[in-house]
Design an enzyme around this catalytic site. Sequence first.
Site, short mmCIF file in Angstrom:
data_model
loop_
_atom_site.label_atom_id
_atom_site.label_comp_id
_atom_site.label_asym_id
_atom_site.label_seq_id
_atom_site.Cartn_x
_atom_site.Cartn_y
_atom_site.Cartn_z
N GLY A 132 -0.67 -9.53 -3.31
CA GLY A 132 -0.64 -8.45 -2.31
C GLY A 132 -1.98 -8.22 -1.63
O GLY A 132 -2.18 -7.22 -0.96
N LYS B 297 -12.71 -5.14 10.97
CA LYS B 297 -13.43 -4.20 10.10
C LYS B 297 -14.87 -4.01 10.60
O LYS B 297 -15.38 -2.90 10.63
CB LYS B 297 -13.43 -4.70 8.66
CG LYS B 297 -12.06 -4.59 8.02
CD LYS B 297 -12.01 -5.36 6.72
CE LYS B 297 -10.66 -5.21 6.06
NZ LYS B 297 -10.45 -6.18 4.97
N VAL C 247 0.83 -1.21 0.00
CA VAL C 247 0.00 0.00 0.00
C VAL C 247 0.87 1.27 0.00
O VAL C 247 0.58 2.24 -0.71
CB VAL C 247 -0.97 0.01 1.21
CG1 VAL C 247 -1.93 1.18 1.11
CG2 VAL C 247 -1.75 -1.29 1.28
N ASP D 191 -9.54 -10.43 10.46
CA ASP D 191 -9.49 -9.17 9.71
C ASP D 191 -10.92 -8.64 9.49
O ASP D 191 -11.20 -7.45 9.69
CB ASP D 191 -8.78 -9.41 8.38
CG ASP D 191 -8.74 -8.18 7.50
OD1 ASP D 191 -7.82 -7.36 7.66
OD2 ASP D 191 -9.63 -8.04 6.65
N GLY E 179 -5.45 -4.68 -2.42
CA GLY E 179 -4.56 -4.39 -3.54
C GLY E 179 -3.95 -3.00 -3.40
O GLY E 179 -4.50 -2.13 -2.72
N GLU F 149 -3.06 -10.50 4.25
CA GLU F 149 -2.28 -9.97 5.36
C GLU F 149 -1.00 -10.79 5.49
O GLU F 149 -0.96 -11.95 5.07
CB GLU F 149 -3.09 -10.09 6.66
CG GLU F 149 -4.29 -9.17 6.74
CD GLU F 149 -3.90 -7.69 6.76
OE1 GLU F 149 -2.94 -7.32 7.45
OE2 GLU F 149 -4.55 -6.90 6.05
#
Length: 411
Positions: A180, A198, A16, A194, A296, A183
């Site tokens: 990518g 969220k 990122v 994850d 991504g 995690e």
Amino acid sequence: MSRKQLNIGLFGFGCVGHGLYEVLQKTPALRATIKNICVKDKNKEREIGPEHFTFDKNDILNDESINVIVELIDDADAAFEIVSAALKKGKAVVSANKKMVAEHFTELLKLQKEYNVPLLYEAAACASMPIIRNLEEYYDNDLLESIEGIVNGSTNYILTKTFEENLSYDEALKQAQDKGFAESNPILDTGGFDAKYKLQILVAHAFGYIAKPNDIFNIGIDNIGELELKYAREKGLKIKLVAKAFKREDGGLTALVIPKFVSPEDRLYNVDDVFNGVITKTGFADTHFFVGKGAGAYPTASAVLSDISALSYDYRYEYKKIYREENVFLAGDVALKVLLRHKKEDAENFKLYFNDIEEAYTNHDTGYLTGTITLENLKTLQSQNGGDRSFILIQAVTEKKAEATIPLEVV
Ligand SMILES: NC(=O)c1ccc[n+]([C@@H]2O[C@H](COP(=O)([O-])OP(=O)(O)OC[C@H]3O[C@@H](n4cnc5c(N)ncnc54)[C@H](OP(=O)(O)O)[C@@H]3O)[C@@H](O)[C@H]2O)c1
């Protein structure tokens, strides 16, 4: 209104961070420049020259010309140290780190208030999809009843590849990592953690409730077996990992992450690969459906970019629903219609936990039950040892309370 000049101190130059670096080169109108980048590994080869990097976080934190910290590292504990130090120094922060935000939500809220600085984290939930700001701003007055969605790109990618292209689980996971999406620690994705982080963030902005990580029940995709996949294929269904939160009229809020059978009529059915999709249901607008790439480099960087842009006109989350302090409490007394796959010898014991059984099937060593179970009983069953079992949600009964049937051996 003229935009503020933003001098960015960037933490992390991985998937990122590097994506953001490239995206910023293409958006000069934003008046945002990266002044320094802090990374960890001194031996790693980088795409840009060493003069851009530091390995000491204080080079950035103590630089008074830097007014924005963008935190894009994969270590939630180190991220909290960096973010809290930055807020204490009066620097605005953008982060994509859901684990950090979810685990330290209350502390981060306090720091923002105490030091009067914003912390934005749109990329932390559903990457490119602008869901947090919508929950925060748009659904301020219309009564939000539920949110349900696919919020983890890697597991959706894995489920799509294993279900539709018959790839092995390990091969699909490797592809997600190579692209990518995943995690660094895959259990965060595949175990539903994850998605849970969220959901915690979404629940805070949607319903004004700050849940702790252990409050939200999560089951991942790693126990899904052939029997469930076969059941889904035969009935024309797909299996998706969904994060779901719904509120009853009495304020009881249920939030969980669980694999779910979805039919072609369900809008989540066609949310495949790395895409995320969230359905909101409100009192007056009925339903809305958001869809977008959930992981991504560029999609995630686009949300980070949007937050950076928002800082340039002094946007901050007001956390209106949290401060309104409505009567919201976590409720486990809800009924869930599920399929439970189990070892053959467990069938009779497991039936006792269900309010009703619709279908029971066993073969030589395994079997499944479908029927209604309360969330509380589902949690009890899931925590029992000898875990060769899996739960797939068929439907949640969202409107009313459900009494649990008490397993006989507990009476
Ligand atoms: N990837 C996605 O699609 C995606 C989507 C949404 C949100 N996110 C979130 O975005 C964040 C970054 O993810 P990523 O995929 O970019 O991770 P990544 O590719 O693994 O990169 C992590 C970066 O963090 C750096 N780093 C780790 N610990 C550090 C420390 N203590 N101090 C300074 N730098 C440190 C690493 O440094 P080195 O380069 O020296 O190793 C690396 O540059 C995570 O919070 C993730 O959850 C990612």
